[in-house]
Each structure stands twice: as structure tokens, then as C-alpha cells.
Design an enzyme around this catalytic site. Structure first.
Site, PDB file in Angstrom:
ATOM      1  CD  GLU B 154      -2.896  -0.644  -0.173  1.00 11.48           C
ATOM      2  OE1 GLU B 154      -3.258   0.537  -0.404  1.00 11.48           O
ATOM      3  OE2 GLU B 154      -3.113  -1.593  -0.946  1.00 11.48           O
ATOM      4  CB  SER B 240      18.424  -7.070  -9.294  1.00  4.43           C
ATOM      5  OG  SER B 240      18.231  -6.065  -8.346  1.00  4.43           O
ATOM      6  CG  HIS B 369       7.409 -10.157 -10.697  1.00  3.80           C
ATOM      7  ND1 HIS B 369       8.250 -11.171 -10.274  1.00  3.80           N
ATOM      8  CD2 HIS B 369       8.218  -9.113 -10.989  1.00  3.80           C
ATOM      9  CE1 HIS B 369       9.507 -10.748 -10.337  1.00  3.80           C
ATOM     10  NE2 HIS B 369       9.516  -9.513 -10.765  1.00  3.80           N
ATOM     11  CB  SER B 370       7.400  -6.451  -8.327  1.00  6.53           C
ATOM     12  OG  SER B 370       7.311  -5.803  -9.594  1.00  6.53           O
TER      13      SER B 370
END
Lengths: 377, 477
Positions: B154, B240, B369-370
Site C-alpha cells: 500500500e 537483482s 510479481h512486484s
């Protein structure tokens, strides 16, 4: 010390018996020669130098280990790791499956945990298969983890052109790796360079890319007694002035240092005294030494084997412009390999790599002893 | 489990000497090197064998050349003219009929599970017992992870952090696997395992600090959110690129083996990560080098928008373990007890026998996923809802805990509201905190700051002094 004797002869790579004879001939005139001359001339090939450096560092620190293809049983693809498997066992000298990405990654992981791996690439051309690990996993880790993860790893192997091995086995990676912050990039020339720099690289807490040269492995150089000591180490980031001169500065690294020295010898007969700088360290670049030399000679020729665009010479030129522009009496010249993938045919290969003549012509051009290239076009 | 038992019988069948050599374990060093002698040498006498076990260099040489020694071909006539010959790699039986191995084994590898959908232990199931304390901590951490994910997600949507990545649906994998490890086991995560850090003691404030990149962030504000790392908790900083951590973990496991530590390395990756070259190299290497490592594959069905049917054609990741010579298991990733038991057993085997173990946990990625992804674009909304509600690992586990009488409704709602309050407070504190100072732009590139960076910092500070009005006031100098 021996360096002075070598410069008078103008050769970097004489086998020892001939060197001994020549030295005897100049002995009566040897007022400039140092006291240690009286001891027997100790010579060492670059191969022996690297082998002894690895041996001593592995013996001094049990965390150092060697990993790569053919490094163990085969004694090293170029015999650099001869005898190490027998001496240290398979836990310290690891023969790997054929996966550069694999063993580079595994080496980085071992370094993360605290070991000090020395990863050998059969040639740096194959390092491209592992380059993500060299750059994203090794070079950037200390920064990205804010100092929590240090990577005391050394990636070493032959770099640049050999003889007749074609495009995929001949590229020079000095400019590629020197581009990346977080890596240190070293390029030894002589045996003393090889010993001192490899020892320094293994002891360094940062990731080091150590670019050797296959054609130099068999070359013999005189070594000082001090360099044979097991605690000997050369500082990273310091260039060496191989030959002092007044009229033009020639920077070079790896095999090109030998060519530059030959060129300097020939130039001296024509009255041009060239100062030859052996860079030794590409990153960090010894801008201080280079600029001090240019301020003295006012002219610069950079020599490298790799492709010209975005090469080491371009960086050196920029450094000189930034710091010593007013001292330049002529535009900087750069000598580099031809801007083509290395051809195979021997005649074409010879034309694709800088030769001594190219260096001589460039030096003459900057000394305004011959027509500049642009005017000749 | 069944497959391992079958292979054990096969091993006995092939060479009785192997078992007796295992018993020899003469020195701790030799035993940590796992004295396995290839079958071709198993017939040699005990003196030779014991000399091999004592001298690792000789043993290494023997193993290296064992399969290439010339031997007479042994012909065994069974089932109609079957012959055995040796090739590099060992003895093989010849067959005259041409037969291709099927591309799939017919039946998929079965999945280990302890709790049914109602949180009741399945009769006949074997699992590692957990104490009430551990069980409740597991539940509390799973709930915390769920709430943390919801609130940070959020916060990203509100523009307060730039990026976030949730682990919804994988809480059991995160927390239960962490609970089965010790603090000495080194963790190499992908990015969907913050629950492991949570279990080990990373506070909500520390998570928030990293997401906001403030001056208390251990990463000194250099990485995007969710790239947590903690030296103290043996959790390597998230990186990453996919699957690069897998060979790193093998390297670290090798270090553990050389240091003879009673610990293992653990690395997590998704179904997509198994397609990378690094996965292949790492598993192969780990088997050859015999290192104590657990490879944990979170097969959650999706790699961003790529479903597993487009990712690989093998039976998931577990079947590949055998191809590389690894002991492997498939487990229900939404069953906290099953994950706990499997990792507990895997860790024992990895350390005691210095071998790699592959654990594939089947689960579902409930979240996107993100925050840069909207998964409703490539999968049906009711599928997501089904897994979010009916197959939620947290509520399934809660049912089991309640059945044990360890949790009541009041405690549950109190836990949730406490976590919410604490997290919102942590976010407020993190948001208001100063960013890292300017000097941290230049440190840690190398061990010692080099002269050119000192110079750049000096020039930068001069510029800031000259143009004070243009420099953002909230960023400390």
C-alpha cells in the site's frame, strides 16, 4: 638495477647465457652499475614468477585457493600452476567443469564467505561467459552491501593477442574491466611485475582482474634479490618508468612495453630520447606518474594492443588534457590494434597488432620529425 | 523418501565394500570428504581401500582414474545376452533393443505433505515435531509477514516508497524453512524470502529503513527496496540478477566445508531461476565438490507472466536433482509442517554427509510479481482468489495450532493489530528519518577510498557550497 643494463642493450628478453656475455663486455664501463652486480644474474621466466607467487601466497595463507579449468592435474593450461596440486592437494587446487559462469560465481560465493579464491580463465576471452559475476557479483558487492560483503578475489589468465589464434581468442579486455568502479585491473610485463603484482592482488581485499599475456609466459627477465623474497609485493596503482627520456613519453602495458623499449632504443640512435612508462596498473591508473612525465617531455604516445575506440589510450589522453594541457607541445598520439576482429592469417595478424615501427613513426610524428598523419591522408 | 531408500538398497547391492568403508571413517577429515569409492575399485583389498581413505590426494587420484582403468569385459548372461562393459564413467549394461528413455517418467514425483487442507495431520504422516514455542513463533512470523507485505505494498501505491515485492502465498515456505535452520546456516536469497530474515530477528523498523533508504539502512541507501541484507543474521544482501546467488551459495558451502563448520549454505530461487545457466553450473558443481548445501526451489507457478508450462518441460525442478546426482524431495510449500520437516532433514543430511540436497516446494504466487506488475493481465482473477483464500498457508497452519489448543481468537486478533500498529509506526519513523550523508556516495567502492573519489567528493562539496540554494535541504551533506 638490471633494468639499466637491459636498457643499454635495448632488449627485454635475452636468454641468460647471452645476457651474461654481453654484460661482461660492458663491465669495464660499468660505473653506473649498482653493487649487486657482483652476484650472479638471477633470471626468471614470467611463468616461473607467477608460479612462485601463487605457491608462496598459498603457503602463507590457507584461505587462498586456485580454481579453474585444467589447473590441477594438467598443471595448468599454460603450466602456470605446475606442481601446485601435488603440493596443496585437491581441496586447494580445483579442476572445474567447463563453466566459466559456474566457477566464477562459485569463487565469488567463496570470497563472500571469507576464502581468497584465485580464479583462472583459460583466456580472458572466456571471461565474457562469466562477466556478470565479475561485475555484478564481485565488483559492485562491497558498495551495494555498504561494506558488509567484501570480495577478496583474483581473476587471472592470459589476455590479448597470442599467435595465430583468431578473433575469439585474441581480444584485449583491459579497457572493458578498467571501466568498472569496484574492480582493480593489473597488467604485468616483466617477471618482477608478475610476481609483485600477483602477490599484491591476492592480498588485496578488493576484486582484482589480473591480465597476463600468453606470449610473455616463456620470456625470461632478470629479477632482483629483493623480489625473490616471499614477502615481496608491488604497490597497486604505481606505474614504473622503464627507461628515462627527455623528448617524448611512451606509455604501454603488458607485451607492448617490450615493443616500446625496442622502439625507444632505435629512436635514441636518431636523437630522440623516449621515456617509456610501464603502466602496470590500469585501474587505478597512475595519473601522477604519467602527467609528471608529460610535463617533462611535453609529448605523449600511448600504446596498447586492444581496439582503439574507448581504449586505455583514450583515458590516458583525457587525463593529460585535464591536468597538463598547457605542457603539451603536440597532439597526443595513440597506437592501438586495428579496429577489426583479429584475423587469423599470419600476415594479416601482424598488420592488426601494433609493431615497433608503428611506435617509432608515432614518436617521430609527435616530435615533428615527420609529416603528421592527417596531412599525409 | 522412497526414492532414497530404493537407491540405498541399490548401493548395497552393488558393493558391500562401500558400506564397510563408510564404517571405516578413520579421521574426521577423511570422513568429511565422504569416502565413497567407485564400484570398480570396490573389489580391491581393505589395505588399499583404507590407504585411500587416509590419503585424500591418493583417494582423489583413484577416483579420478577409477572409471577409465581398462578391465576385462564381464559378460553376464541374464534376460537374453546382456553384457556389461566399462566406459569412462563406470560400468554399463548393453541391451540389443533400441529403447529411448521417455521424456517424462509417466507419473510425476509425489509431493510430501503432513497437514490436509483443514489443518489436520494426515494419518500415517511422519514429520519433525515442533515445540509449542517454535510453533507459535512460526505462526506469529507468518502473520507478521502477511501484514508487512500488505502495508508496504500500500505504501508503494501511495508513492511513499518506490518499489515493493510481496511474498503472499509463500509465508509457510519463508518462515517454516527458516525455523528449521540455525543462525550459522548462511542464506543466499533471491528476493521473495524476507520471512527468513524476519524469523532470524530483523525488526520491522529495519525492514522499513531499507525500503525508505534512510541513514539507518544497513545498505546506506544504495539499493532499491526489498534488497535487504544482514551480516549479523547471516543473510546475504539480495541481488537483482536471477539465480546468480546459486553458485555463490555453492562457493560459500565449499568455504564451510574447508573450515569444517557444523553448518550449511541455503539458497532460494523460483521456478524461473532454474532456467538460468547458473542453476545448472551450481547444481553440477555442488554434486562434484560434495558441499553441504540446500537448494530450495520455490515453484510458485509463475515467473512474472511466464507459467511453468512455458518455463520448462521437465517434471518441475525436483526431477533435475537426480540428473545432477543430488538427493531431492518435492514438498507441499503451503504446508508449514511439511516444509519444516523436509528442511530439517535436508540440513542434517547436508551437514552430516557433506552433500547437496534439492528441495522443491510447490506453491502459488498469490500476489503480483512486484508493484510493477498487474498479474490479472495474464491469469484469471478467480484463480488468484482461490489460492488466496481456500489454499492460504497461514490459515491452514492456524487451524492446526488451534487444534492443539495453543491459540485462541483473542490472541489472534491482538497479534494482528499489534503488528499493524508497530509497522505503521516504523514506517512513520523511517519516512521522517534523514537520508544517508553525502560521504556515503563515495565509500565502499573499494576497501579504501581511492584518491580520485576523494577528489570528486571535494569538488562536489565545493559546488554545493557555491550553489546552496539548488541543493535539496532534506538531504544531509
Amino acid at each position: 638495477m638490471w633494468g639499466i643494463a637491459r636498457r643499454k642493450i635495448g632488449l627485454g628478453n635475452f636468454p641468460s647465457p647471452i645476457l651474461g656475455q654481453v654484460l661482461q663486455r660492458i663491465r669495464p664501463m660499468g660505473s653506473a652499475l649498482p653493487k649487486s652486480y657482483s652476484t650472479a644474474a638471477k633470471e626468471m621466466t614470467v611463468r616461473e614468477a607467477l608460479n612462485s607467487a601463487l605457491d608462496e601466497e598459498m603457503s602463507a595463507d590457507p584461505k587462498v585457493f586456485l580454481m579453474g579449468e585444467e589447473v590441477g592435474e594438467y598443471q595448468g593450461a599454460y603450466k602456470i600452476s605446475k606442481g601446485l596440486l601435488e603440493k596443496y592437494g585437491p581441496e586447494r587446487v580445483l579442476d572445474t567443469p567447463i563453466t566459466e559462469a559456474g566457477f566464477a560465481g562459485i569463487g565469488v560465493g567463496a570470497a563472500y564467505y571469507g576464502l581468497r579464491p584465485v580464479i583462472e580463465f583459460m583466456t580472458f576471452n572466456f571471461s565474457m561467459q562469466a562477466i556478470d559475476h565479475i561485475i555484478n557479483s564481485a565488483a559492485k558487492s562491497n558498495y551495494m552491501s555498504a561494506g558488509q560483503i567484501s570480495v577478496p578475489i583474483v581473476f587471472r589468465g592470459p589476455n590479448g593477442a597470442a599467435a595465430g589464434v583468431g578473433a575469439q581468442h585474441s581480444q584485449c579486455y583491459a579497457a572493458w574491466y578498467a571501466h568498472v568502479p569496484g574492480l582493480k585491473v593489473l597488467c604485468p610485463y616483466s617477471s618482477e611485475d608478475a610476481r609483485g603484482l600477483l602477490k599484491a592482488a591476492i592480498r588485496d581485499p578488493d576484486p582484482v582482474v589480473f591480465l597476463e599475456n600468453e606470449l610473455l609466459y616463456g620470456e625470461s627477465f632478470p629479477v632482483s634479490a629483493e623480489s625473490l623474497d616471499s614477502s615481496f609485493c608491488l604497490p597497486i596503482g604505481k606505474a614504473k618508468i622503464e627507461r628515462e627520456g627527455k623528448h617524448v613519453t611512451i606509455t604501454a602495458f603488458s607485451k607492448m612495453v617490450g615493443y616500446a623499449l625496442q622502439a625507444a632504443e632505435i629512436l635514441s640512435k636518431e636523437g630522440i630520447s623516449a621515456e617509456v612508462i610501464n603502466l602496470r596498473s590500469i585501474r587505478p591508473l597512475d595519473r601522477g606518474t604519467i602527467n609528471a612525465s608529460v610535463r617533462k617531455t611535453n609529448r605523449l604516445v600511448t600504446v596498447e594492443e586492444g581496439f582503439p575506440q574507448h581504449g586505455v589510450g583514450a583515458e590516458i589522453c583525457m587525463s593529460v588534457i585535464e591536468e597538463s594541457f598547457e605542457y603539451l607541445d603536440a597532439p597526443v598520439e595513440r597506437i592501438a590494434g586495428a579496429d577489426v576482429p583479429m584475423p587469423y592469417a599470419a600476415n594479416l595478424e601482424r598488420m592488426a597488432v601494433p609493431q615497433v615501427d608503428d611506435i617509432i613513426r608515432a614518436a617521430k610524428r609527435v616530435c615533428y620529425r615527420s609529416v603528421p598523419m592527417a596531412a599525409a591522408a | 523418501m522412497a526414492i532414497w531408500i530404493m537407491r540405498l538398497r541399490l548401493a548395497h547391492h552393488l558393493g558391500k565394500k562401500i558400506a564397510s568403508l563408510e564404517a571405516l571413517k578413520l579421521s574426521s577429515w577423511a570422513s568429511s570428504l565422504h569416502p565413497w569409492i567407485p564400484a570398480s575399485l570396490a573389489s580391491s583389498d581393505d589395505r588399499y581401500a583404507s590407504k585411500l581413505v587416509r590419503n585424500p590426494v591418493a583417494r582423489y587420484a583413484a577416483r579420478r582414474f577409477g572409471s577409465t582403468k581398462a578391465q576385462e569385459s564381464v559378460s553376464e548372461v541374464t534376460n537374453g545376452s546382456k553384457q556389461v562393459m566399462d566406459f569412462p564413467g563406470g560400468k554399463v549394461m548393453f541391451i540389443p533393443e533400441m529403447r529411448f528413455l521417455a521424456e517424462s517418467p509417466g507419473e510425476r514425483i509425489s509431493c510430501y505433505r503432513v497437514l490436509d487442507d483443514d489443518g489436520q495431520t494426515i494419518s500415517g504422516s511422519s514429520f519433525q515435531e515442533v515445540s509449542k514455542e517454535i510453533a507459535l513463533k512460526m505462526y506469529s512470523d507468518m502473520v507478521t509477514l502477511q501484514i508487512m507485505d500488505t502495508i508496504f505494498y500500500e505504501a508503494q501505491r501511495q508513492g511513499r516508497i518506490s518499489f515493493y515485492l510481496t511474498s503472499i502465498g509463500e509465508e509457510a515456505i519463508n518462515v517454516a524453512s527458516a525455523a528449521a535452520l540455525t543462525i550459522n546456516d548462511i542464506v543466499f536469497p533471491q528476493y521473495r524470502e524476507p520471512g527468513v530474515l524476519l524469523w532470524r530477528g530483523f525488526t520491522l523498523q529495519e525492514f522499513a529503513n531499507q525500503c525508505f533508504g534512510n541513514k539507518s539502512d544497513y545498505g546506506k541507501g544504495r539499493q532499491m527496496p526489498i534488497h535487504y541484507g544482514s551480516n549479523r543474521l547471516n543473510y546475504f544482501t539480495v541481488s537483482s540478477p536471477i539465480a546468480t546467488q546459486i553458485p555463490h551459495a555453492v562457493g560459500a558451502a565449499y568455504s564451510l566445508k574447508m573450515d569444517k563448520k557444523h553448518a550449511c549454505a541455503v539458497t532460494y530461487f523460483g521456478d524461473g531461476g532454474t532456467s538460468e545457466g547458473d542453476f545448472h553450473a551450481a547444481l553440477n558443481f555442488a554434486a562434484v565438490m560434495e558441499v553441504p548445501i540446500i537448494f530450495f526451489c520455490r515453484n510458485n507457478g509463475w515467473a512474472i507472466s511466464t507459467p511453468t508450462t512455458e518455463q520448462f518441460r521437465s517434471d518441475g525442478a525436483v526431477i533435475r536433482g537426480q540428473a545432477y546426482g543430488l538427493r531431492s524431495i518435492r514438498v507441499d510449500g503451503n504446508d508449514a509442517l511439511a516444509v519444516y520437516s523436509a528442511v530439517h532433514a535436508a540440513r542434517e543430511m547436508a551437514i552430516r554427509e557433506s552433500r547437496p540436497i534439492l528441495v522443491e516446494a510447490l506453491t502459488y504466487r498469490v500476489g503480483h510479481h512486484s508493484t510493477s506488475d498487474d498479474s490479472t493481465k495474464y491469469r484469471p482473477v478467480d484463480e488468484i482468489e482461490h489460492w488466496r483464500t481456500a489454499r492460504d498457508p497461514v490459515s491452514r497452519y492456524r487451524k492446526w495450532i488451534e487444534r492443539n489448543g495453543w491459540l485462541c481468537d483473542d490472541a489472534e486478533s491482538e497479534l494482528r493489530s499489534n503488528v499493524r500498529k508497530e509497522l505503521l509506526h516504523a514506517i512513520q519513523v523511517a519516512e521522517k528519518m534523514e537520508k544517508p550523508p553525502l560521504a556515503e556516495l563515495f565509500t565502499d567502492v573499494y576497501d579504501q577510498v581511492p584518491s580520485n573519489l576523494h577528489e570528486q567528493e571535494r569538488l562536489l562539496r565545493e559546488t554545493i557550497k557555491q550553489h546552496n540554494g539548488d541543493y535539496p535541504p532534506e538531504v544531509p551533506v
